[in-house]
Write an enzyme that holds these catalytic residues in place. Structure first.
Site, PDB file in Angstrom:
ATOM      1  N   ASP A 104      13.487 -37.475   2.443  1.00  0.00           N
ATOM      2  CA  ASP A 104      13.168 -36.303   3.248  1.00  0.00           C
ATOM      3  C   ASP A 104      14.421 -35.822   3.986  1.00  0.00           C
ATOM      4  OD1 ASP A 104      10.656 -34.693   4.301  1.00  0.00           O
ATOM      5  OD2 ASP A 104      11.793 -35.227   6.100  1.00  0.00           O
ATOM      6  N   ARG A 105      14.381 -35.694   5.321  1.00  0.00           N
ATOM      7  CA  ARG A 105      15.557 -35.218   6.056  1.00  0.00           C
ATOM      8  C   ARG A 105      16.742 -36.148   5.832  1.00  0.00           C
ATOM      9  NH1 ARG A 105      14.075 -30.403   6.415  1.00  0.00           N
ATOM     10  NH2 ARG A 105      15.670 -29.944   7.992  1.00  0.00           N
ATOM     11  N   ARG A 108      18.655 -35.103   2.941  1.00  0.00           N
ATOM     12  CA  ARG A 108      19.508 -33.940   3.211  1.00  0.00           C
ATOM     13  C   ARG A 108      20.789 -34.371   3.930  1.00  0.00           C
ATOM     14  NH1 ARG A 108      16.409 -30.152   1.284  1.00  0.00           N
ATOM     15  NH2 ARG A 108      14.153 -30.495   1.375  1.00  0.00           N
ATOM     16  N   HIS A 149       5.688 -25.941   7.978  1.00  0.00           N
ATOM     17  CA  HIS A 149       6.376 -26.490   9.143  1.00  0.00           C
ATOM     18  C   HIS A 149       7.846 -26.101   9.168  1.00  0.00           C
ATOM     19  CE1 HIS A 149       6.958 -29.413   5.915  1.00  0.00           C
ATOM     20  NE2 HIS A 149       7.954 -29.948   6.577  1.00  0.00           N
ATOM     21  N   TRP A 150       8.429 -25.790   8.020  1.00  0.00           N
ATOM     22  CA  TRP A 150       9.820 -25.329   7.995  1.00  0.00           C
ATOM     23  C   TRP A 150       9.984 -24.059   8.826  1.00  0.00           C
ATOM     24  CZ3 TRP A 150      14.148 -26.302   4.320  1.00  0.00           C
ATOM     25  CH2 TRP A 150      14.054 -27.554   3.720  1.00  0.00           C
ATOM     26  N   TYR A 211      15.364 -28.814  12.066  1.00  0.00           N
ATOM     27  CA  TYR A 211      14.898 -27.758  11.167  1.00  0.00           C
ATOM     28  C   TYR A 211      15.580 -26.429  11.461  1.00  0.00           C
ATOM     29  CZ  TYR A 211      11.411 -30.606   8.844  1.00  0.00           C
ATOM     30  OH  TYR A 211      10.809 -31.552   8.072  1.00  0.00           O
ATOM     31  N   HIS A 273       4.359 -37.645  -0.846  1.00  0.00           N
ATOM     32  CA  HIS A 273       5.696 -37.466  -0.284  1.00  0.00           C
ATOM     33  C   HIS A 273       6.304 -38.769   0.223  1.00  0.00           C
ATOM     34  CE1 HIS A 273       9.043 -35.700   1.820  1.00  0.00           C
ATOM     35  NE2 HIS A 273       8.595 -36.093   2.997  1.00  0.00           N
TER      36      HIS A 273
END
Length: 293
Positions: A104-105, A108, A149-150, A211, A273
């Site tokens: 997930d994050r 990134r 949610h983004w 975000y 996820h």
């Protein structure tokens, strides 16, 4: 959880990073995502520690790491700053080169880290994301619904912070149970760690800033890399959940990644996820196979 792991608090440029270290062997850094912390890896890290020196961190703003205030440009929580944190943590532990996996994050952050510090990473694994540029470029109604949610978390004037703060346990439960995984897959001790952090308004603000950075300064950095032709140079692995938004809404997510990481391989996982918690045996096996190569 994490029996035999030692805990550290490592100062970086602008943050203090909560860190766990366990096992023996080549260094392997594991990064979590939203809305979680290092506890995401509770079912996988012990297996990996049989062969690697496993390092678990809480990203800045998450879990037990420090939560610096955000800034108007959201640079404090950009992936570049997060990547610098992780390089500093590994250097403080004596590891100049290491293997890296992110969910997930955290995936990134891992993507940014291998672009900014290519000499540091021997192999990298990305779990259940496609690159940020692709998320925004490919938004349609289905994606906007799944990734609402983004757009909620990036709103200004602390809108998301105030609304989430009215019932953080409820919002956390909604997130954990709505991305293709059932809310009952999580270990009680891990859930308590997630709740404890999420009840802190500073954590919620940090997550929103994460975000906001993704929708602004992170995109600037990503576009600069694309224009310069920079790609992931090291061997890479991509794992995605069959029932996650990535699995359901992208026809060829591995093909998308090949445009950013030419030496990438990967396959779908029997999960939503939250792959490391829903399919821990399969995740551990895939990571062990890849990082032992």
């Amino acid at each position: 959880m994490f029996e035999g792991f030692t805990r550290h608090r490592i100062a970086t440029d602008g943050a203090e990073i909560h860190t766990l270290v366990g096992g023996e062997g080549p260094p392997l850094l594991l990064l979590h995502g939203f809305p979680q912390c290092h506890a995401l890896w509770n079912r996988v890290a012990p297996r990996l520690a049989e062969r690697f020196t496993v390092v678990l961190t809480d990203l800045r703003g998450y879990g037990q790491s420090s939560k610096p205030p955000g800034d108007s440009a959201h640079e404090t929580y950009c992936k570049r700053a997060n990547a610098r944190d992780q390089v500093a943590v590994m250097a403080a532990l004596g590891f100049d080169r290491f293997r890296l996996a992110g969910h997930d994050r955290g995936a990134r952050v891992a993507h940014r880290l291998v672009l900014d510090h290519p000499g540091r990473v021997e192999r990298v694994a990305f779990l259940d994301v496609v690159p940020t540029l692709e998320v925004f470029a490919r938004i349609d109604q289905r994606m906007a619904t799944a990734y609402y949610h983004w757009f909620f978390l990036i709103q200004p004037n602390h809108l998301a912070e105030r609304l989430i703060g009215s019932d953080p346990d409820f919002y956390l439960g909604q997130v954990l149970g709505s991305i293709g995984s059932s809310a009952d897959i999580f270990e009680p001790e891990a859930m308590e760690a997630y709740r404890t952090a999420f009840r802190d308004p500073a954590t919620v603000h940090a997550m929103c800033e994460d975000y906001r950075a993704a929708a602004g300064i992170d995109l600037e950095h990503d576009r600069e890399d694309r224009a310069a032709g920079r790609k992931v140079e090291c061997p890479a692995l991509f794992l995605w959940g069959r029932n996650s938004a990535v699995g359901r809404l992208y026809d060829d997510p591995l093909g998308i990644w090949r445009g950013y990481a030419p030496a990438i391989e990967g396959h779908v996982m029997p999960a939503g996820h939250f792959i490391p918690e829903e399919a821990p045996e399969e995740t551990a096996r895939a990571l062990l196979d890849f990082f032992s190569g």
